[in-house]
Design an enzyme around this catalytic site. Structure first.
Site, PDB file in Angstrom:
ATOM      1  N   ASP A 190     -16.139  26.111 -24.484  1.00  0.00           N
ATOM      2  CA  ASP A 190     -14.982  25.223 -24.408  1.00  0.00           C
ATOM      3  C   ASP A 190     -15.187  24.221 -23.277  1.00  0.00           C
ATOM      4  O   ASP A 190     -16.026  24.422 -22.398  1.00  0.00           O
ATOM      5  CB  ASP A 190     -13.696  26.028 -24.148  1.00  0.00           C
ATOM      6  CG  ASP A 190     -13.771  26.841 -22.860  1.00  0.00           C
ATOM      7  OD1 ASP A 190     -14.872  27.350 -22.556  1.00  0.00           O
ATOM      8  OD2 ASP A 190     -12.748  26.979 -22.171  1.00  0.00           O
ATOM      9  N   GLU A 191     -14.407  23.155 -23.330  1.00  0.00           N
ATOM     10  CA  GLU A 191     -14.330  22.197 -22.229  1.00  0.00           C
ATOM     11  C   GLU A 191     -15.681  21.858 -21.598  1.00  0.00           C
ATOM     12  O   GLU A 191     -15.861  22.005 -20.394  1.00  0.00           O
ATOM     13  CB  GLU A 191     -13.355  22.727 -21.158  1.00  0.00           C
ATOM     14  CG  GLU A 191     -11.969  22.975 -21.729  1.00  0.00           C
ATOM     15  CD  GLU A 191     -10.931  23.381 -20.697  1.00  0.00           C
ATOM     16  OE1 GLU A 191      -9.783  22.955 -20.856  1.00  0.00           O
ATOM     17  OE2 GLU A 191     -11.241  24.121 -19.737  1.00  0.00           O
ATOM     18  N   VAL A 192     -16.604  21.411 -22.417  1.00  0.00           N
ATOM     19  CA  VAL A 192     -17.878  20.926 -21.872  1.00  0.00           C
ATOM     20  C   VAL A 192     -17.616  19.484 -21.431  1.00  0.00           C
ATOM     21  O   VAL A 192     -17.722  18.549 -22.208  1.00  0.00           O
ATOM     22  CB  VAL A 192     -19.010  20.986 -22.927  1.00  0.00           C
ATOM     23  CG1 VAL A 192     -20.349  20.680 -22.278  1.00  0.00           C
ATOM     24  CG2 VAL A 192     -19.039  22.343 -23.602  1.00  0.00           C
ATOM     25  N   HIS A 220     -18.181  25.314 -18.248  1.00  0.00           N
ATOM     26  CA  HIS A 220     -17.613  26.397 -17.425  1.00  0.00           C
ATOM     27  C   HIS A 220     -18.636  27.433 -16.986  1.00  0.00           C
ATOM     28  O   HIS A 220     -18.360  28.628 -16.979  1.00  0.00           O
ATOM     29  CB  HIS A 220     -16.451  27.076 -18.144  1.00  0.00           C
ATOM     30  CG  HIS A 220     -15.185  26.267 -18.074  1.00  0.00           C
ATOM     31  ND1 HIS A 220     -14.685  25.762 -16.897  1.00  0.00           N
ATOM     32  CD2 HIS A 220     -14.341  25.855 -19.052  1.00  0.00           C
ATOM     33  CE1 HIS A 220     -13.587  25.081 -17.155  1.00  0.00           C
ATOM     34  NE2 HIS A 220     -13.362  25.104 -18.443  1.00  0.00           N
ATOM     35  N   ASP A 277     -12.135  23.942 -29.142  1.00  0.00           N
ATOM     36  CA  ASP A 277     -11.685  22.608 -28.717  1.00  0.00           C
ATOM     37  C   ASP A 277     -12.728  21.503 -28.878  1.00  0.00           C
ATOM     38  O   ASP A 277     -12.389  20.374 -29.194  1.00  0.00           O
ATOM     39  CB  ASP A 277     -11.157  22.637 -27.274  1.00  0.00           C
ATOM     40  CG  ASP A 277     -12.130  23.278 -26.307  1.00  0.00           C
ATOM     41  OD1 ASP A 277     -12.395  24.487 -26.456  1.00  0.00           O
ATOM     42  OD2 ASP A 277     -12.638  22.592 -25.414  1.00  0.00           O
TER      43      ASP A 277
END
Ligand SMILES: *[C@@H]1O[C@H](CO)[C@@H](O)[C@H](O)[C@H]1NC(C)=O
Ligand SMILES: *[C@@H]1O[C@H](CO)[C@@H](O)[C@H](O)[C@H]1NC(C)=O
Ligand SMILES: *[C@@H]1O[C@H](CO)[C@@H](O)[C@H](O)[C@H]1NC(C)=O
Ligand SMILES: *[C@@H]1O[C@H](CO)[C@@H](O)[C@H](O)[C@H]1NC(C)=O
Ligand SMILES: *[C@@H]1O[C@H](CO)[C@@H](O)[C@H](O)[C@H]1NC(C)=O
Length: 619
Positions: free
Chosen positions: A264-266, A208, A309
């Site tokens: 998060d969310e890599v 992100h 996450d």
């Protein structure tokens, strides 16, 4: 999940006899002992979780049915009772009172969560998230909001700056053109301090980072050449960039005890030439360690937080080997109702071994749809109440308990997404959820605090009118229509958008789909009956002007909250498409009506069918 519960509820409803028996059991539970306690964390094996879910669902649907049974009971109680025993009558009265108050609670539509009513769990830190990657509020709005969230129980704020931070030097270009200035950031921090709110800055340092990597001068530190989502962790220039980012943010936050580094969310990892040779686990953890070390080298006292996450599937041993527990604190986020479905008990056990403490993150908006404009308070309240349940269970497992909860309020799902629910539309949801996590429960005993925080008119004790009614009014449009909280004109405007949108969609559907004279076919062939077209466009000016006037009111309602860019983006997203669609219909109707001689049937087949390979033979 919801569907699943509804299905169970439905099955239960069909088995009325069983219900009555179970209703009796419930009555025993309410008036007799207390509610079933949730089993200890250690007992949570998968099957037991499922059993718990079903039990929860049963309790809920029984609760609903129970009130109906109670209503019948109340109807009968007007007749003289057969019993002549005075004590029996008294008992009936107490039961009746309890029944009445239970009934009032039921009308509020507060989601049922099995919380300990004797010892409510209250998270020690209650942080409100400000997501500045969309719709950054004016300072004057924050000035009104900070004292409000303080009175509702907040202890701090989490500032996700993204491109709204006034970066300088070689980071200058990642700053948005409407970003806050250094002076404005200082003003925000002063305002927070006046309201005794701790400030935790958040900067993304792995995934992100679209707001950085989209720029040509930073494209060389992308993990994937064509994608700005994630940073390549294996390049020195990535770390130089992070060093500068951390320094610039920390210089403006000299008093912060925490820094949130995102992570998060890599979505893209291990894809570049260097990273490809490594395991994902190692890549991720090594980068987190490097970033944490960068922070600690300069700011040894600052504690580093990351979203959890990416850790959910990592092995306990690897995290221990990397000494992760000494470097960072995880912030476990789940915004849907059922927390354990996304972070299962074994994951919690793993975290408790690796980390001394953990944060949690719920949501008060921005979690149930990227293009929504008003949050569903009932769903968010269920998420927050369930978090209280989970936190009370898990706090005993971590050596230092739970650090606190962040109520996230997303403004976009990522840098490239459109705006979701705006802050002023979500102040009521924030209020109910913040009060809930600050008290450890939410019920009618908090009515006065809730209504006065939102500057709602004092209700003249209308006993039979609940102050909220989340089942029939989950957006609280009706119940809070007269409140005067900061941003309430915009909150009301979303209701108007809802009804105008509904009316317009009905008109569009009728005109373009349901009726047979202005469909796309009629337009393509310029073939219709002018009389009918005239009839179909009778209502058009009214609908059109409704939309125009809505857009103007929207601009007014947002004027003292947002800058022109945000106002423009929101109106373009939610209202402008309707205006254009209605104008198109107007133009098309003129074209259809200007014809006054028509070709004989049949009309020519569509040429485009050839391109589509649809076989047709006309002579
Ligand atoms: C609200 O909940 C609290 C905590 O569970 C409880 O003590 C109180 O009696 C409840 N009040 C009402 C009106 O239900
Ligand atoms: C910022 O962008 C401008 C225009 O694209 C460019 O000329 C300049 O070199 C960039 N500055 C930095 C510090 O990268
Ligand atoms: C990165 O920096 C380290 C230490 O400063 C150095 O040993 C290494 O060669 C550098 N790597 C690259 C790819 O430049
Ligand atoms: C409708 O027609 C007017 C006049 O020709 C034109 O200015 C306008 O752009 C048209 N609107 C649309 C949505 O096509
Ligand atoms: C429909 O017919 C009118 C009148 O002949 C003409 O002005 C118009 O351009 C036509 N429109 C289309 C889409 O063919």
């Amino acid at each position: 999940m919801n569907n699943y519960l509804q299905r169970i509820g439905f099955t239960v409803w069909r088995r009325k006899t069983t219900i009555i028996v179970l209703g009796g059991i419930l009555a025993f539970l309410i008036f007799g002992v207390n509610f079933i306690r949730v089993p200890e964390k250690d007992d949570y094996m998968k099957e037991e979780r499922d059993a718990q879910v079903i039990a929860d669902a049963l309790l809920r649907s029984i609760n609903v049915k129970f009130v109906e049974t109670v209503n019948r009971f109340k109807g009968n109680s007007a007749q003289p009772t057969e019993s002549t025993n005075m004590d029996q009558n008294k008992e009936d009265l107490t039961v009746k009172n309890q029944v009445e108050s239970l009934e009032i609670e039921q009308q509020l539509g507060i989601p049922f969560v099995n919380l300990d009513s004797k010892r409510p769990y209250v998270p020690s830190k209650r942080i409100v998230h400000f997501d500045l990657k969309g719709a950054p509020p004016r300072i004057s709005y924050l000035k009104r909001l900070f004292p409000l969230i303080k009175t509702m129980g907040a202890t701090g704020i989490l500032m996700e700056y993204e491109d709204m931070f006034p970066f300088s030097g070689f980071l200058k270009n990642i700053t948005a053109k409407n970003a806050y200035t250094v002076e404005q950031i200082k003003e925000i921090l002063d305002l927070a301090e006046e309201s005794k709110l701790d400030v935790i800055p958040l900067i993304q340092t792995f995934g992100h980072v679209e707001f950085v990597l989209k720029h040509p001068e930073f494209s060389n530190i992308r993990e994937v050449v064509g994608s700005p989502q994630a940073l390549c962790p294996s390049r020195n220039s990535s770390l130089n960039f992070i060093k500068e980012l951390v320094t610039q943010v920390m210089v403006l936050h000299p008093n912060s005890k925490y820094l949130h580094i995102g992570c998060d969310e890599v979505f893209q990892m291990g894809e570049c030439d260097v990273c490809r040779l490594e395991l994902h686990e190692t890549l991720f953890l090594r980068h987190v360690r490097k970033v944490a070390n960068i922070v600690h080298e300069k700011y040894p006292e600052v504690r580093v937080i990351i979203w959890d996450d990416m850790l959910r599937h990592l092995s306990q041993q690897t995290m221990i080997d990397m000494n992760l527990g000494k470097l960072v604190e995880p912030m476990v986020w789940v915004y849907a109702e059922d927390i354990y479905r996304f972070v299962q008990p074994p994951v919690w056990d793993k975290y408790a071994v690796v980390f001394k403490t953990a944060w949690t993150a719920s949501a008060f908006k921005g979690a149930f749809g990227e293009t929504m404009y008003i949050p569903n308070t009932k769903r968010h309240l269920e998420n927050n109440l369930r978090w209280l349940d989970v936190m009370s269970q898990q706090s005993s497992v971590f050596k230092q308990g739970m650090a606190g909860i962040v109520l996230t309020g997303w403004q976009r799902y990522d840098h490239f997404a459109v705006l979701c629910e705006l802050l002023p539309a979500a102040v009521p949801s924030l209020a109910i959820n913040l009060i809930a996590v600050s008290k450890g429960y939410f019920n009618s005993s908090l009515k006065d605090q809730f209504l006065s925080a939102l500057s709602c008119p004092i209700q003249n004790n209308l006993r039979n009118s609940p102050f909220i009614s989340l089942d029939s009014d989950p957006f609280m449009w009706e119940k809070l229509s007269k409140c005067m909280f900061p941003g309430s004109p915009f909150f009301r405007l979303t209701y108007r958008l809802h009804s105008t949108e509904k009316e317009t969609n009905e008109y569009l559907h009728l005109t373009k789909k349901q009726k047979g004279w202005m469909t796309d076919y009629n337009i393509r062939h310029n073939y219709s009956l002018p009389l009918r077209v005239e009839e179909l466009t009778n209502e058009l000016p009214r609908v059109y002007h409704g939309m125009i006037s809505l857009a103007r009111s929207a601009a007014d309602a947002m004027l003292d909250i947002f800058d022109g860019y945000t106002i423009s983006e929101w109106i373009e997203q939610h209202i402008y498409p309707y205006i254009i669609e209605l104008e198109t219909i107007q133009n098309q109707s003129l074209a259809l009506k200007s014809v006054n001689q028509w070709p004989s049937r049949p009309l020519p087949p569509l040429k485009d069918f050839k391109r589509l390979g649809i076989p047709l033979s006309v002579n």
